[in-house]
Motif scaffolding. Structure first.
Motif, PDB file in Angstrom:
ATOM      1  N   LEU A   1      38.445  25.704  39.864  1.00 50.18           N
ATOM      2  CA  LEU A   1      38.688  25.253  38.488  1.00 50.18           C
ATOM      3  C   LEU A   1      38.781  26.444  37.536  1.00 50.18           C
ATOM      4  O   LEU A   1      39.680  26.500  36.690  1.00 50.18           O
ATOM      5  N   LEU A   2      37.865  27.401  37.684  1.00 44.32           N
ATOM      6  CA  LEU A   2      37.900  28.596  36.847  1.00 44.32           C
ATOM      7  C   LEU A   2      39.161  29.428  37.110  1.00 44.32           C
ATOM      8  O   LEU A   2      39.757  29.986  36.184  1.00 44.32           O
ATOM      9  N   PHE A   3      39.558  29.503  38.385  1.00 41.26           N
ATOM     10  CA  PHE A   3      40.778  30.225  38.752  1.00 41.26           C
ATOM     11  C   PHE A   3      41.978  29.639  38.018  1.00 41.26           C
ATOM     12  O   PHE A   3      42.773  30.364  37.414  1.00 41.26           O
ATOM     13  N   MET A   4      42.110  28.318  38.080  1.00 43.87           N
ATOM     14  CA  MET A   4      43.267  27.683  37.446  1.00 43.87           C
ATOM     15  C   MET A   4      43.267  27.912  35.935  1.00 43.87           C
ATOM     16  O   MET A   4      44.320  28.202  35.349  1.00 43.87           O
ATOM     17  N   LEU A   5      42.111  27.803  35.318  1.00 38.84           N
ATOM     18  CA  LEU A   5      42.024  28.046  33.875  1.00 38.84           C
ATOM     19  C   LEU A   5      42.341  29.504  33.535  1.00 38.84           C
ATOM     20  O   LEU A   5      43.098  29.791  32.600  1.00 38.84           O
ATOM     21  N   ALA A   6      41.764  30.429  34.287  1.00 41.14           N
ATOM     22  CA  ALA A   6      41.963  31.858  34.018  1.00 41.14           C
ATOM     23  C   ALA A   6      43.414  32.273  34.233  1.00 41.14           C
ATOM     24  O   ALA A   6      43.979  33.017  33.419  1.00 41.14           O
ATOM     25  N   VAL A   7      44.025  31.799  35.301  1.00 42.35           N
ATOM     26  CA  VAL A   7      45.409  32.192  35.573  1.00 42.35           C
ATOM     27  C   VAL A   7      46.345  31.569  34.536  1.00 42.35           C
ATOM     28  O   VAL A   7      47.311  32.200  34.107  1.00 42.35           O
ATOM     29  N   PHE A   8      46.038  30.358  34.101  1.00 39.68           N
ATOM     30  CA  PHE A   8      46.860  29.764  33.034  1.00 39.68           C
ATOM     31  C   PHE A   8      46.745  30.594  31.760  1.00 39.68           C
ATOM     32  O   PHE A   8      47.746  30.879  31.099  1.00 39.68           O
ATOM     33  N   LEU A   9      45.533  30.996  31.420  1.00 34.06           N
ATOM     34  CA  LEU A   9      45.332  31.854  30.247  1.00 34.06           C
ATOM     35  C   LEU A   9      46.093  33.169  30.414  1.00 34.06           C
ATOM     36  O   LEU A   9      46.766  33.628  29.489  1.00 34.06           O
ATOM     37  N   CYS A  10      46.002  33.764  31.594  1.00 36.55           N
ATOM     38  CA  CYS A  10      46.721  35.016  31.860  1.00 36.55           C
ATOM     39  C   CYS A  10      48.234  34.814  31.776  1.00 36.55           C
ATOM     40  O   CYS A  10      48.946  35.706  31.311  1.00 36.55           O
TER      41      CYS A  10
END
Length: 168
Positions: A65-74
């Motif tokens: 979940l954190l990966f998906m949020l972080a990569v979307f932000l990136c």
């Protein structure tokens, strides 16, 4: 003529978004989601018992979940030519590779017993498949970052040259 085309291409970047880097980041999320589905669908297979009901699996879910949020932000950051987001994408890509050795490798080495039959929690085919998804996700993150860094450097150099021309 080639120099004019390069100048025009770089100058256009001031008014357009970095869609290639953003799209590659979205693709990294997609590969992670496919990995996520493949791993957690294994949990439905009651033959493997309670192997997947461990703290490692809970941490993996939270990380996904954190990966998906972080990569979307990136992806939004690299789309706007912000260099720091590219460095973060490289780090996330490296973590995706490390993840192969955490859950998939350990599951492929673990055994479960049903009656008197012993089998692997994760077969070689599934291990290869989920490893490929994580590698593809990592590759997309890193390529997105590299493209972002290159375009960002070109744009910043161009903007600096324009500023010097207007001041000089």
């Amino acid at each position: 003529m080639e120099a004019d085309e390069k100048y025009t291409r770089i100058d256009r970047m001031r008014y357009t978004k970095n869609k290639l880097s953003a799209s590659l980041a979205y693709l990294a999320i997609l590969f992670d989601v496919i990995y996520f589905i493949n791993i957690y669908a294994s949990d439905i297979n009651y033959e493997v018992g309670t192997y997947y009901y461990q703290l490692r699996m809970g941490v993996s879910i939270v990380y996904n979940l954190l990966f998906m949020l972080a990569v979307f932000l990136c992806s939004e950051g690299v789309k706007s030519y912000k260099k720091n987001y590219s460095y973060f994408l490289i780090a996330i890509g490296a973590i995706q590779v490390v993840r192969i050795f955490l859950l998939p490798l350990k599951a492929s080495q673990a055994d479960y017993v049903v009656g008197e039959v012993t089998a692997k929690v994760m077969g070689k085919a599934q291990f290869t498949l989920v490893s490929a998804y994580l590698i593809a996700s990592a590759a997309c993150c890193v390529i997105s970052a590299v493209v972002g860094l290159i375009k960002c450097s070109e744009l910043h150099a161009h903007e600096k040259a324009l500023k010097e021309q207007s001041n000089g």
